[in-house]
Design an enzyme around this catalytic site. Structure first.
Site, PDB file in Angstrom:
ATOM      1  N   ASP A   1       0.859  -1.176   0.000  1.00  0.00           N
ATOM      2  CA  ASP A   1       0.000   0.000   0.000  1.00  0.00           C
ATOM      3  C   ASP A   1       0.902   1.235   0.000  1.00  0.00           C
ATOM      4  OD1 ASP A   1      -2.185   1.719   0.466  1.00  0.00           O
ATOM      5  OD2 ASP A   1      -3.115   0.319   1.866  1.00  0.00           O
TER       6      ASP A   1
ATOM      7  N   ASP B   1      -2.795   4.885  -2.335  1.00  0.00           N
ATOM      8  CA  ASP B   1      -3.655   5.640  -1.431  1.00  0.00           C
ATOM      9  C   ASP B   1      -3.966   7.023  -2.025  1.00  0.00           C
ATOM     10  OD1 ASP B   1      -4.770   5.646   1.320  1.00  0.00           O
ATOM     11  OD2 ASP B   1      -3.386   7.315   1.645  1.00  0.00           O
TER      12      ASP B   1
ATOM     13  N   GLU C   1      -6.834   3.857  -5.023  1.00  0.00           N
ATOM     14  CA  GLU C   1      -7.959   4.324  -4.210  1.00  0.00           C
ATOM     15  C   GLU C   1      -8.471   5.586  -4.891  1.00  0.00           C
ATOM     16  OE1 GLU C   1      -9.285   5.797   0.226  1.00  0.00           O
ATOM     17  OE2 GLU C   1      -7.414   6.472  -0.606  1.00  0.00           O
TER      18      GLU C   1
ATOM     19  N   HIS D   1     -10.892  -1.150   4.845  1.00  0.00           N
ATOM     20  CA  HIS D   1     -10.553  -0.719   6.200  1.00  0.00           C
ATOM     21  C   HIS D   1     -11.132   0.643   6.571  1.00  0.00           C
ATOM     22  CE1 HIS D   1      -7.857   1.109   3.388  1.00  0.00           C
ATOM     23  NE2 HIS D   1      -7.515   1.994   4.298  1.00  0.00           N
ATOM     24  N   ASP D   2     -11.807   1.296   5.641  1.00  0.00           N
ATOM     25  CA  ASP D   2     -12.335   2.638   5.924  1.00  0.00           C
ATOM     26  C   ASP D   2     -13.844   2.679   6.125  1.00  0.00           C
ATOM     27  OD1 ASP D   2      -9.858   3.946   5.819  1.00  0.00           O
ATOM     28  OD2 ASP D   2      -9.950   4.140   3.633  1.00  0.00           O
TER      29      ASP D   2
HETATM   30  C1  GLC Z   1      -6.950   6.628   2.577  1.00  0.00           C
HETATM   31  C2  GLC Z   1      -6.853   5.428   3.481  1.00  0.00           C
HETATM   32  C3  GLC Z   1      -7.316   5.830   4.848  1.00  0.00           C
HETATM   33  C4  GLC Z   1      -6.400   6.930   5.343  1.00  0.00           C
HETATM   34  C5  GLC Z   1      -6.348   8.085   4.358  1.00  0.00           C
HETATM   35  C6  GLC Z   1      -5.205   8.994   4.670  1.00  0.00           C
HETATM   36  O1  GLC Z   1      -8.252   7.060   2.433  1.00  0.00           O
HETATM   37  O2  GLC Z   1      -7.586   4.367   2.955  1.00  0.00           O
HETATM   38  O3  GLC Z   1      -7.299   4.746   5.736  1.00  0.00           O
HETATM   39  O4  GLC Z   1      -6.858   7.390   6.590  1.00  0.00           O
HETATM   40  O5  GLC Z   1      -6.139   7.648   3.050  1.00  0.00           O
HETATM   41  O6  GLC Z   1      -3.997   8.357   4.382  1.00  0.00           O
END
Ligand code: GLC
Ligand code: CA
Length: 516
Positions: free
Chosen positions: A100, A193, A255, A317-318
């Site tokens: 990641d 990310d 993402e 995970h979010d």
């Molecule tokens: C992305 C991740 C999340 C994180 C954010 C800041 O959205 O999936 O878990 O808090 O980025 O890095």
């Protein structure tokens, strides 16, 4: 000659939140050695790739998403040697490892923040306040003032996560090098990310105020992040990542947190020059309603460039776990969701525990660790609790008596051991669907052809011979088809012959192999 299909096109990817997967040294925190010990489960399940949430050294202000060294491993998770060993051991089983990458920001404890201030976005304040009106996704202003210099630095997330300045060529070169560092170690790709937000408006213009027509997320922020994220210049960076990845046949999955399919498909570029896979948050964040989801799938199919490949996921995970958020703890509906995920055209990504239809965990306020929860936002800890391997004390995750870093959820139904001994379980359903995908070309590459989507019933064909019927509604239904059931959520019906009409009870589903 046709180029060979890359592994991730036909494959299933499995997302692992390493801190919560398996703890090898009884400190209550999952780690890489623990994960190595669990490769049997992953091989048995039949997955092809693992996406590990951030494994880098991090002060954990945002649980690994605040990176302090992009070329290392967090000591709580293990060592670089452990990661190398994971890649080797998984590789022996035909399983690839994806890391990641967090290129939008670093930790404020990354040495760059002191030594390379030009890597970050620093500005003079405006009228005694921050340089512009941007707010943090986590709440509060998007800028923090440095007392020493009086300048402000940008952070789209936590103040401990300063944003990198992607207009700086040195930042771009540094990340090329980070990618190569990991590809050279055998890492098969990266999840990127905040892939939509890396590049900021060069002039740092104010974001427009949100209007009543904006999505809820923007209304909550009070503004549309038009200049703080979502700049079209981000595509230059993604094309650059892609050029590096292509040298290694590595995969990039982004993402891409955007809210319409038109914008989403742009992240595939012309189909071969940007991301290989772009997560579909329009689908993921939608309400679980066939009349909402089916059109999203149809639109995605319609707009994707011809060489591009969809990717589907029902959790991460979010956000809250699908069994709670979408299926509202209904076991039948949860199975329908799993069948949907594993029969759409595209690469499915399972979040650890999805194969058990694991529910969201209620995390008491005094155990919350997520920075978003601590700021009073919608906490994400409930989807990040330890994997229930069995129902013994410690759940097989850690030794009995050890306090896990986040509390255990209810493991009475959802645990690997009990579901493995129950052929009717979600776990077996997932495994059997993965195996079916592998054996039926229709389910891998066959076209997605919607047949109907009304009254909670969603029916589509895959390829020439397969029909998927999902009855997510509350009434029994009959779907016109002849053939035999390959897999039904009600497992006793597997193999059943269907002559002209498939009867499906409420909240049940089946894949039918049609007669020619
Ligand atoms: C992305 C991740 C999340 C994180 C954010 C800041 O959205 O999936 O878990 O808090 O980025 O890095
Ligand atoms: Ca541990």
């Amino acid at each position: 000659m046709e180029p060979t299909t890359p592994w991730w096109r036909d494959g299933v990817i499995y997302q692992i939140y390493v801190r919560s997967f398996s703890d090898s040294n009884d400190d209550g925190v999952g780690d890489l050695r623990g994960l190595i010990e669990r490769l049997d489960h992953l091989e048995w399940l039949g997955v092809d790739g693992l996406w590990l949430n951030p494994t880098f050294p991090s002060p954990n202000a945002d649980w690994g998403f605040d990176v302090s060294d992009y070329r290392g491993v967090h000591p709580e998770l293990g060592t670089l040697e452990d990661l190398d060993e994971l890649v080797a051991r998984a590789g022996e089983r035909g399983i690839r490892v994806i890391l990641d990458l967090v290129p939008n920001h670093t930790s404020d404890e990354h040495p760059w923040f002191r030594e390379r201030r030009d890597f970050y976005v620093w500005r003079e304040g405006r009228d005694g306040g921050p340089p512009n009106n941007w707010v943090s996704v986590f709440g509060g202003p998007g800028w923090t003032r440095d007392d020493e210099t009086g300048l402000w630095y940008l952070h789209n997330f936590d103040p401990k996560q300063p944003d990198l300045d992607w207009w700086n060529e040195d930042v771009r070169a540094e990340f090329d090098d980070i990618l190569r560092f990991w590809f050279d170690r055998g890492i098969a790709g990266f999840r990127i990310d905040v892939a939509h937000g890396i590049v900021k408006d060069r002039e740092l213009r104010d974001n427009p105020a949100a209007t009543a027509d904006d999505i809820e997320h923007y209304r909550r922020l009070g503004q549309r992040p038009e200049f703080s994220m979502n700049r079209s210049e981000v595509h230059d960076v993604l094309r650059r990542f892609r050029r590096v990845a292509d040298g290694y046949d590595a995969v990039l999955v982004g993402e891409t947190y955007v809210h319409d399919i038109e914008t989403l498909v742009r992240f595939y570029g012309d189909g071969v020059d940007e991301l290989h896979l772009a997560f579909n948050f329009v689908f993921l964040l939608a309400k679980f309603d066939v009349s909402v989801l089916a059109p999203i799938v149809a639109r995605t199919e319609e707009l994707l460039p011809s060489h591009a490949w969809p990717v589907w996921t029902v959790g991460n995970h979010d956000i809250a776990r699908f069994a709670t958020r979408w299926a509202e703890d209904d076991a039948g509906l949860a199975r329908c969701v799993l069948m949907l995920l594993l029969t759409l055209r595209g690469t499915p990504v399972l979040y650890y525990g999805d194969e058990l239809a694991m529910a969201e965990t209620d995390v008491p306020v005094d155990r919350e660790l997520d920075p978003v929860a601590k700021r009073g936002g919608e906490g994400r800890d409930g989807a990040r609790t330890p994997m229930p391997w069995s129902d013994v004390p410690g759940l097989g995750f850690t030794r009995a008596g050890v306090e896990p870093w986040l509390p255990f959820g209810d493991a009475s139904v959802a645990n690997v051991a009990s579901q493995r001994s129950d052929p009717q379980s979600p776990l077996h359903l997932v495994r059997d669907l993965i195996a079916l995908r592998r054996s039926e070309e229709d389910l891998l590459s066959g076209e997605y052809t919607p047949v109907t989507a009304s009254g909670g019933v969603w029916v589509y064909r895959r390829g020439s011979q397969h029909l998927v019927a999902l009855n997510c509604g509350n009434e029994e239904t009959e779907v016109p088809v002849s053939g035999s059931i390959a897999i039904a959520t009600e497992r006793s019906r597997d193999g059943e012959r269907v002559d002209g009409g498939l009867r499906l009870g409420a909240r049940s589903a089946a894949v039918v192999r049609q007669e020619r």
